[in-house]
Write an enzyme that holds these catalytic residues in place. Structure first.
Site, PDB file in Angstrom:
ATOM      1  N   ASP A 154      40.435  38.183  38.894  1.00  0.00           N
ATOM      2  CA  ASP A 154      41.378  37.418  39.080  1.00  0.00           C
ATOM      3  C   ASP A 154      43.373  37.636  38.887  1.00  0.00           C
ATOM      4  O   ASP A 154      43.789  36.244  39.385  1.00  0.00           O
ATOM      5  CB  ASP A 154      40.947  36.142  38.528  1.00  0.00           C
ATOM      6  CG  ASP A 154      41.724  36.415  35.997  1.00  0.00           C
ATOM      7  OD1 ASP A 154      42.224  37.822  36.466  1.00  0.00           O
ATOM      8  OD2 ASP A 154      41.760  35.397  35.733  1.00  0.00           O
TER       9      ASP A 154
ATOM     10  N   CYS B 195      44.379  32.656  33.702  1.00  0.00           N
ATOM     11  CA  CYS B 195      44.344  33.279  32.248  1.00  0.00           C
ATOM     12  C   CYS B 195      44.490  32.337  31.438  1.00  0.00           C
ATOM     13  O   CYS B 195      43.598  32.277  29.911  1.00  0.00           O
ATOM     14  CB  CYS B 195      44.926  34.506  31.720  1.00  0.00           C
ATOM     15  SG  CYS B 195      45.280  35.867  32.966  1.00  0.00           S
TER      16      CYS B 195
END
Length: 384
Positions: free
Chosen positions: A248, A372
């Site tokens: 990511d 995150c």
């Protein structure tokens, strides 16, 4: 709290064994988890509509030192911005919940609800549940967070509370829990919502998470609990950050067949440039689960000479953005030109959403970003 009374038994293929009983031992052929209707539970695209966003209040001064207060202010800023578009639920330790409510308690359009669930850090993408859905059904996959496998290394930090937070959260909301047959984190999983996953070998096929498991065994575990038909693997890089190069921060689906690729900005360490170049080569030659070739758009990072943040752990990646209902929340680093380019690229990639740029330098100093620090709970698709 005991979760068995809140959990329906999900049906699985193969020997009809529930995946929660498989642990790390995966059968040679794993079948996808299914809802009571028989439909396959799949990890949806993040662009699908959300019920809410989960976040977590950073708890430990032993992790953040004197920066803890500033990191909490960044978390509050992100929570407030997301609350303009959808509800936010913030996990916090019981003895810190009042502080979280005070800091986040005013001006939230959809509301910010603080729930008292013990945690250690803010990275709920990694320790929280990864949701899967089918028509009329939802479940949360517990990827068995183990502190990124960093026990005994310089990256080690407390994670005992984070390790059980997914189970507690799912129990509190009455959502079925599926225990993954591999150890990983939500940041290591990226999907188009149509059966294609992106992942790095370095973060999942790694002895610090899954000792003794081959890449094929890890992949079968991902297919079985996430409803994936195809996994596109890129090498990543182990041992150079706390996550071992999560996907990511590297590559994201903007739509089926379309991928954003993080391009390191000037001043980036050459080892990360090599990761980008190899990832670009693989993605440009890849096809998704439906046979489409991927259209790859590069998202250039900022010039590290001109950003506000400093330090080797500072994450200067625009690719670690988050898509909320109607919005894309992306870091802004202080390199005016690069910030503007990132805005334009993401606005073109998500034409129906507002691109919201935020200063999250304190969060980024810990090696993470907005993605995150968030986890979405998807809306359950209507039953057939």
């Amino acid at each position: 709290m005991p979760l068995t009374t809140r959990r329906r038994l999900l049906r699985f293929g193969a020997a009809a064994l529930p995946l929660v009983a498989l642990g790390a031992a995966l059968p040679s052929v794993a079948r996808a988890a299914t809802a009571p209707s028989g439909a396959t539970l799949r990890m949806p695209a993040e662009t699908d509509h959300h019920v809410r966003t989960f976040m977590a209040w950073p708890a430990l001064s032993s992790v953040w030192s004197s920066n803890l207060g500033a990191v909490r202010r960044d978390i509050a800023t992100v929570a407030h911005e997301i609350s303009r578009y959808e509800p936010v639920v913030l996990l916090a330790r019981p003895d810190q919940a009042a502080d979280a409510r005070y800091t986040c308690g005013s001006g939230a359009y959809y509301g910010i609800d603080v729930v008292e669930i013990p945690n250690d850090d803010l990275w709920i993408r990694d320790f929280g549940p990864t949701f899967v859905v089918a028509p009329g059904a939802v479940a949360g996959v517990d990827t068995r967070f183990n502190g990124w496998g960093k026990t005994g290394t310089s990256y080690a930090q407390p994670y005992a509370n984070d390790a059980v937070a997914a189970a507690t959260l799912l129990g509190q909301y009455g959502i079925d829990r599926v225990r993954a047959p591999f150890v990983g984190e939500g940041g290591s999983l990226e999907t188009d919502g149509e059966g294609t996953l992106l992942a790095t070998v370095s973060s999942l096929v790694n002895a610090n998470r899954n000792p003794g498991m081959t890449q094929d065994q890890v992949e079968q575990g991902m297919r079985s609990v996430l409803g994936a038909d195809k996994v596109i693997w890129v090498p990543g890089l182990a041992g150079q950050d706390i996550t071992d190069a999560h996907i990511d921060c590297l590559a994201r689906f903007t739509a089926p067949g379309r991928v954003i690729l993080d391009k390191p900005g000037p001043g980036t360490d050459p080892k990360w440039i090599a990761v980008y170049e190899e990832t670009r080569r693989i993605l440009q030659g890849a096809t998704d689960a439906r046979g489409r070739r991927l259209a790859v758009t590069e998202l250039p990072g900022p010039d590290r000479r001109y950003i506000r943040g400093r330090g080797t752990e500072f994450l200067s990646s625009y690719t670690n953005y988050y898509t909320a209902n109607g919005a894309v929340l992306v870091p802004q680093f202080g390199d005016g030109y690069a910030d503007g380019v990132a805005y334009a690229i993401l606005q073109a990639a998500y034409p129906g959403r507002n691109v919201v740029q935020l200063n999250i330098d304190n969060i980024a100093s810990g090696g993470g970003g907005i993605h995150c620090a968030t986890q979405s709970q998807p809306v359950v698709p209507p039953a057939a």
